[in-house]
Design an enzyme around this catalytic site. Structure first.
Site, PDB file in Angstrom:
ATOM      1  N   GLU B 294      -4.451  12.508   4.632  1.00  0.00           N
ATOM      2  CA  GLU B 294      -5.327  12.551   3.457  1.00  0.00           C
ATOM      3  C   GLU B 294      -6.617  13.320   3.752  1.00  0.00           C
ATOM      4  O   GLU B 294      -7.722  12.815   3.545  1.00  0.00           O
ATOM      5  CB  GLU B 294      -5.635  11.126   2.964  1.00  0.00           C
ATOM      6  CG  GLU B 294      -4.386  10.428   2.421  1.00  0.00           C
ATOM      7  CD  GLU B 294      -4.632   8.994   1.971  1.00  0.00           C
ATOM      8  OE1 GLU B 294      -5.613   8.394   2.428  1.00  0.00           O
ATOM      9  OE2 GLU B 294      -3.833   8.501   1.166  1.00  0.00           O
ATOM     10  N   ASP B 373       2.435   2.693   0.348  1.00  0.00           N
ATOM     11  CA  ASP B 373       1.034   2.355   0.551  1.00  0.00           C
ATOM     12  C   ASP B 373       0.689   1.020  -0.084  1.00  0.00           C
ATOM     13  O   ASP B 373       0.057   0.988  -1.128  1.00  0.00           O
ATOM     14  CB  ASP B 373       0.142   3.461  -0.029  1.00  0.00           C
ATOM     15  CG  ASP B 373      -1.319   3.275   0.334  1.00  0.00           C
ATOM     16  OD1 ASP B 373      -1.598   2.489   1.254  1.00  0.00           O
ATOM     17  OD2 ASP B 373      -2.171   3.918  -0.294  1.00  0.00           O
ATOM     18  N   GLU B 401      -5.961  -3.978  -3.070  1.00  0.00           N
ATOM     19  CA  GLU B 401      -6.048  -2.681  -3.737  1.00  0.00           C
ATOM     20  C   GLU B 401      -5.041  -2.553  -4.879  1.00  0.00           C
ATOM     21  O   GLU B 401      -5.408  -2.236  -5.998  1.00  0.00           O
ATOM     22  CB  GLU B 401      -5.818  -1.565  -2.716  1.00  0.00           C
ATOM     23  CG  GLU B 401      -5.856  -0.172  -3.327  1.00  0.00           C
ATOM     24  CD  GLU B 401      -5.712   0.932  -2.282  1.00  0.00           C
ATOM     25  OE1 GLU B 401      -5.611   0.612  -1.081  1.00  0.00           O
ATOM     26  OE2 GLU B 401      -5.694   2.108  -2.686  1.00  0.00           O
TER      27      GLU B 401
END
Lengths: 687, 687
Positions: B294, B373, B401
């Site tokens: 990333e 993820d 998240e």
């Protein structure tokens, strides 16, 4: 060629290349008589000396005694009373406030040019006009021009915040503010004032209509000296300064328990503030107000209506000649997407028509061009013409929030012309938006146009160099809405890149094609939105579909569109008088480009063009991306004709656009192929 | 009842309410012998004095001479050599590093409790264990406990930035940093250390794995003194401190022209930095590294592989006994959504299995639980078991998240248990993830588990009070992955709210249902994502569909899902050994909850449950929203049993969840009704 940044924009002066014309110009500029007086006149002199000095490669000789001996004489109409007959007596008598004459005459056997204006502002506009003519390499010996603005108020709205950010800004940071203070270097503001005045803008609001904590203080004695300093820069260029105010100010900074517009304490507080503002800024323009809109405070909090709110502020400003500009962008932004009955498009009309005639004389309602929010394509707001006893203003958006954010080329005068020419039929056929907002149609005292600026501290002002054409074009249109978008494009190109046919032809055509190109690869057939939430850049077909913002397309596996008909839909179409109502109401007559704004149709519905809706989507998106690619190729033909600096920066943006247009094409086409299951008859790749 | 904030979390001590038990406890605490020595032992004494002092309402009398006269004796194993037979000789001999015994004995005719540990850390863990027993109102006269952690490394990853923000933090700002500096009040950090140590955590990384400019400086002499000060707080509680480092540090702050891991200058630079760090922090744990992931820099920039990168750092740390923890979250985050061949799920396996055996002994690969993820549901990463000659660590995410951001209740040990119990078949049947990451399966020296913290400076640490159970549960599971999620839920509830059957039963059931509830109203059947971009909260079915992140569901009007089979898809299924490969590969055998992760199927496909996919979507979303509403009702039954402060804050969150669950339900159901055109057989409202 040298590397240019684009900073000079359309005020880019270069020496005249024709020796013959140079001699012609020099005869006139050998001696220029100028009316002394107000600061604006000094500004006009400076501009003329600067511009004509470069063009003629000579020092412009100014004199202040005896215009009769001068090659050019610039003054107020009264200065030329002895020339009444020569200049046209009746024109002189009827010339409005900011109007001017420009006339080539013979006087005492010699050629003369007379610029005669009603006001100091008019002199400045005349000077910029003269410079435009010279940059277009025109002779000065056969001029016979009478000009005046059709709109009294020609305004720019800055959406700048004091932290230095700009709401919906795509060209860098604010030139006004940094870190919650005014900037210390004012030269850039002065250069901005020049640009605006050169196209006839005469008003500017200095801060975002969403007035946050720090900006609420702009009307306090702490910040007014700085506001006044900024305002004085604009005054010198004939622009009046306005401030966006926070309706809750009496509570937030005034220590009052309420901001109720009918409360005596509140009314007194605003009067006191208005008095204070005018002590600092004698030519202050007034307040711009976003109230009861998108979580901003307003009179609804106190059970009052918008007339109550606007009139209270109007009463405070009235003794000083100030105006209240009250935005009509009021709608339910907490809508339930499940419920198809409410319609955001109806909101402005439903809120404001019941209040027609109840606003003070010094209040103007500022109405966005469309009923939604500056989409690439929407119908014209039916509120124009829905009010006959209220001053109206048109609000446009120069900053390209939904039109490519100054990464994509989108020449907006094409769109704006359709808007101002739109026939509302408010007083029968021929009642255009232009006639309504100028005040002419209903005999209103105040009227005009405002637009959200597209500039920031990028070296070239607008990020995309070619987006300067939108600022230029706005100014020219606000002056006279009858000028064609082609003429504006030609003027701007010529002023910015010089008068060279290949260059002007190529760039003008690119500009004139660009809105249609951008429309073709984005949301289809007037349905709007389909952008990524919050920042509004790039495709997201469902980005606003399940939201609270009232922004839906209702696409399912059978069809798409919003039924806004009277018969079976939200009834929005009935906000238009006949025959516009019938045109929009009818599935057959509704113009293709607005079909999905007014009707929910199956993908197999045939457009007036003969294509089905789904095939239209595929075709336009393929064509649009190709045409975006074509812009790159067209620009490349100018590589040898434009300085490297400006050539490169535009090329970079056009290439980015071409790439991004493919992303738009593929996302939209893929979305609809997946949803409809109907194949492209041309079998192009869809994913 | 008083208003509590939840700050004490599960270390909330209250006086024992049973007079009989109080008498029992006091006999033991009349005299407590404690092994003097290291700082951790002093910490253990403080904790015991504090906790037992409140429970017994007496001052705990500590003594340091003659354990024989004490009611409780706490020391190292060698201190009790004369009790070998009583304590169990062979257990004493084999007790691992952090293990301990807790044994009720009779000595000289009196009841005694002996806590014997191998290390100072073990003593601290024994004390917290004892306090847990007392809070669960257990007697101390029949204890016979031998405990030791199954994972050597039990780590917490803070994703805190020095500006005070926390990446994916949902409980306020950082307790470590503010405005690019360390905080000045360290008491909150100490209280956090207590919480972590009480559940056996022994390592913490202090900064976000995305190491920004300021945090890159944490390994410099400017900031190391403050890091050392923080580390000393954790040392006192038996936690070693780690830092996330920026792989490009030699270039960014070292003044070197490269960060190439094979460059001698770079290697020397890291060695020098490692030496400096250990001068400041002798028990420093090591580096945590996110590289080539990333947009973070890494060895790929220099044409090196991840073994080169990790080994270079490992060589620098090795002389000091430090570790390199290298994250395997490496994938192409600039994927073309049009291209269905690349598969992000394959990435970690494809990147790392070729490097198996090429990492230094002091390197651990930190592997996210799933291949994507931290979704609500994904298969277990096939990289576990894909490596046999490399130290592995499991990475979990406590911060919610994708699991409701601590506004929704989602008890994660339920999910984690499925992960650690997953049979990789790496060494034949029965090779669980737990056995692999502990190092046991392949006889690796280092192993363990890490998780992203869910705390911030909110008064109750975790925003949602019940989310404390996730932090608690993570600690307990990292200690022993065989503990059941029910047992953990009961322990936590009992410690946090007291042992009251109605309360513990109600809350435990709520916790244990919550993951399933959350799953049922969000993305269906393992397909994942469908969240709003960037912040990842709330539904957006296409939010990640046309993105570069490799996160797609490929829904069209016929069906949905990602074909990851070997036969016709991306081949991801073949990363699993038999029989897991065959199970996932087969449309019939693939578990329903992962169907759309492995297969693209028509909406009319029948699940093992007998329902069609589309009806399953409608049903689960209706049920899920109803069950979320049910959580509110269940909590309300506790109004009289829980203090108002904690009752209210949980009620508020549950009500918000119930409301938001309806939004999830309606968006997902509407999306699929519009897309498939297939009606709900129960004809419930879909829009």
């Amino acid at each position: 060629m040298d590397k240019e940044s684009g900073y000079e924009a359309w005020l880019r002066y270069r020496p005249c290349e024709s020796e013959e014309l140079l001699g012609h110009y020099r005869k006139y500029f050998n001696r220029v008589w100028f009316r002394q007086g107000l600061e604006i006149m000094r500004t006009a002199m400076q501009e003329l000396s600067h511009g004509a000095g470069i063009i003629t490669r000579c020092t412009v000789r100014l004199c202040d005694e005896g215009w009769q001996g001068a090659g050019i004489a610039i003054g107020l109409i009264d200065d030329f009373s002895e020339l009444k007959d020569l200049l046209g007596n009746e024109i002189l008598g009827t010339l409005p406030e900011d109007g001017y004459l420009m006339r080539s005459i013979e006087h005492e056997g010699l050629p003369r040019l007379v610029l005669a204006a009603r006001s100091a502002n008019g002199m400045l506009y005349a000077v910029f006009h003269l410079l435009r003519l010279m940059k277009s390499v025109q002779r000065l010996d056969r001029l016979n021009i009478a000009e005046h603005p059709r709109n009294a108020l020609r305004m720019i709205n800055q959406w700048d915040n004091m932290d230095g950010s700009i709401e919906r800004g795509y060209a860098g940071r604010s030139i006004f503010y940094r870190d919650d203070e005014f900037v210390s270097d004012w030269s850039r503001i002065r250069d901005y004032a020049r640009l605006l005045a050169s196209v006839g803008i005469n008003a500017i609001s200095l801060n975002n209509v969403n007035v946050h904590e720090r900006e609420t203080l702009l009307i306090t004695d702490e910040l007014l000296p700085k506001v006044a300093q900024t305002a004085s820069i604009f005054s010198a260029y004939g622009l009046r300064t306005y401030l966006s105010i926070n309706f809750a100010s009496p509570r937030q900074i005034g220590g009052l328990p309420t901001a109720d517009p009918l409360d005596e304490g509140v009314r007194a507080w605003w009067k006191e503030r208005a008095d204070a503002i005018y002590r600092h800024i004698p030519d202050f323009g007034g307040f711009l107000v976003k109230a009861d809109s998108e979580f901003r405070p307003g009179p609804y909090t106190y059970g009052r209506n918008h007339a109550d709110g606007a009139n209270m502020l109007a009463d405070a400003l009235e003794p000083h000649g100030g105006l209240v500009i009250w935005r009509c962008f009021v709608y339910d932004c907490l809508q339930d997407w499940r419920d198809r009955k409410p319609d955001r498009a109806r909101a402005a009309y439903d809120h404001y028509t019941p209040l027609d005639g109840r606003f003070r004389e010094n209040v103007l309602l500022q109405i966005k061009n469309g009923p939604m929010d500056f989409q690439v394509r929407e119908p014209v707001s039916p509120l124009f013409g829905g009010l006959s006893k209220t001053n109206q203003m048109l609000e446009l958006q120069i900053t390209q929030e939904y039109t490519g954010q100054q990464k994509h080329l989108c020449y907006l005068p094409s769109q704006w012309k359709e808007i101002v020419d739109f026939d509302t039929f408010a007083l029968g056929e021929g009642t255009s938006v232009a006639q309504i907002v100028s005040g002419k149609a209903f005999g209103r005292r105040h009227g005009g146009v405002a637009a959200v600026s597209n500039i920031g501290d990028d070296q070239n002002w607008t990020g995309h160099l070619l987006a300067q054409a939108n600022l230029y074009g706005y100014g020219r249109l606000s002056w006279n809405m009858e000028i064609g978008e082609e003429e504006i494009a030609w003027e701007w190109t010529c002023l910015t890149f010089g008068k060279k046919e290949k260059v002007t032809d190529t760039i003008c055509c690119m500009l004139l094609d660009s809105w249609s190109i951008y429309e073709s690869y984005t949301a289809p057939l007037g349905v709007g939105w389909m952008v990524q939430p919050n920042h509004h850049y790039g495709p997201s077909v469902d980005g606003y579909e399940y939201s609270k913002w009232g922004t839906y397309h209702f696409a399912d596996c059978h069809g798409i569109g919003v039924n806004r008909t009277l018969l079976t839909g939200t009834g929005y179409s009935a906000q238009y008088p006949s025959p516009q109502f019938e045109r929009y109401e009818s599935l057959q007559d509704c113009p293709d480009e607005l079909l999905l704004f007014f009707h929910h149709v199956p993908y197999t519905h045939r457009l007036q063009s003969g294509k089905t809706v789904i095939q239209h989507i595929y075709d336009t998106h393929y064509e649009g991306a190709e045409r975006a690619e074509g812009l790159v190729e067209r620009w490349k033909t100018l590589e040898d004709d434009i300085d490297e600096g400006r050539y490169r920066q535009v090329l970079d943006r056009l290439q980015e656009q071409a790439e991004h247009a493919k992303e738009w094409r593929d996302v939209i086409n893929t979305y609809f192929l997946r949803k409809s299951g109907i194949q492209d008859i041309h079998k192009r790749p869809i994913y």
